[in-house]
Scaffold this active site. Structure first.
Site: not given
Length: 366
Positions: A176-177, A202, A295, A298
């Site tokens: 993600s991030t 993401h 973050m 998940d």
């Protein structure tokens, strides 16, 4: 709790006003100033010493990318890019993440004020995250009211892990991030003969295609945005399209990509847990699971399902992560066998891919 001090840089007076209203709706954030271009912003950074910048891409006198590159060289600090939701905007934003921006927020193209305000929780969360993204995991912050979280059960029921169908290793990566850069580091180190890699990052729908194209240009592997029914082959990497879950399925003769338009899982679509569950079910112990920077949590459950099925599992370490949320959650939950710095992950994946399929690996920390 000390407020996150933000400087907004955007050539549009309307955007500066709306962003200020959005950010100051969060009691943990204070907008300490605004600037219509990077040259004015440069002076305000010296004067105000903000914790986070929001930065537009297209501005007069100096574009956002040039400013960001100079900033990261001379005075590195957390930056959240504010970009239009277009293919051009997507490519520029991906370049900004390469240069060191922590995250991005997509600027609507129409009905700016009303659309922007509905996104206030998202931009506030991104700014709070950015404030603590470097060099350590951010401190806990007040949680906003959000929609209920669904698990991977909403898309794919859990089944018993498969045997090693086809005898081929498949690597599954979730991020993600900070993940766009982490994925690049991994893919750049992979040879053209590497095992197939399936990736859930993401990312919005308008960004996943340009992101896949960007990865294809810097990797010896062939990298593409996954298509429904696409055969999974060695030397290829498949990136989940934004707003669709990516699954790996066995069609009776080979593994294929399947796209699923189910609900968000862990509030994400695509979701890492969905990909990992499908890989656990269809690939079994021949799979290798990896959770990179990001973050939230998940991927934690899915990585645990892969490990339970005998797959080797890895996470990125805290020191090399932009945000040690996802890999940290997976490590703390016991879902990962190994924790490694980002620059060591590709070599470890290749070593595991060349090793016999086994029932598990020893848990190793760094």
């Amino acid at each position: 709790m000390q407020k996150v001090r933000v400087l907004i840089i955007d050539d549009s007076a309307l955007v500066r006003k709306v962003l200020t209203t959005m950010l100051e709706s969060d009691p943990a954030i204070e907008v300490v100033g605004t600037a219509p271009d990077p040259l004015i912003a440069r002076e305000k950074i010296k004067l105000l010493n903000p914790d986070v910048l929001t930065l537009d891409v297209e501005m007069p006198r100096m574009d956002g990318l040039t400013f960001l590159e100079n900033l990261m060289r001379l005075r590195p600090m957390p930056v959240v890019m504010v970009s239009t939701l277009t293919e051009k905007g997507a490519d520029v934003t991906l370049r900004a993440l390469e240069l060191g921006a922590v995250d991005f927020f997509t600027k609507p193209n129409a009905d700016l004020a009303s659309t922007f305000m509905s996104c206030a929780p998202e931009i506030c969360a991104k700014v709070r995250l950015a404030a603590g993204a470097k060099p350590r995991e951010r401190a806990d912050v007040r949680k906003l009211d959000v929609a209920p979280r669904l698990t991977a059960d909403a898309v794919l029921p859990r089944t018993q892990a498969a045997g090693s169908r086809g005898g081929t290793r498949i690597i599954a990566i979730g991020a993600s991030t900070g993940g766009t850069e982490a994925i690049r580091v991994v893919l750049e180190a992979m040879p053209p003969t590497a095992p197939p890699i399936v990736i859930t990052q993401h990312i919005p729908a308008a960004f996943s295609g340009p992101f896949a194209a960007r990865m294809d240009s810097c990797s010896a592997m062939r990298v593409c945005e996954a298509r429904d029914g696409q055969p999974i082959q060695a030397g290829h990497a498949y990136i989940a399209p934004g707003n669709q879950h990516l699954l790996v399925m066995w069609d009776g003769a080979r593994h294929v990509c399947r796209l699923h338009d189910g609900p968000p899982v862990n509030r994400h679509k695509p979701a890492v847990d969905v990909l990992f569950r499908s890989v656990a079910a269809s690939v079994g112990a021949a799979a290798i699971g990896v959770v990179l920077t990001g973050m939230g949590d998940d991927g934690t459950r899915g990585l645990g399902e892969l490990r339970d099925g005998g797959s080797p599992t890895l996470v990125q370490d805290e020191a090399s992560s932009v945000v040690w949320g996802m890999p940290g959650a997976a490590w703390k939950a016991g879902a990962a066998d190994e924790m490694l710095p980002l620059d060591a992950i590709a070599a470890r994946l290749l070593a595991l891919a060349n090793s016999p399929v086994s029932s598990g690996a020893k848990r190793v920390g760094t």
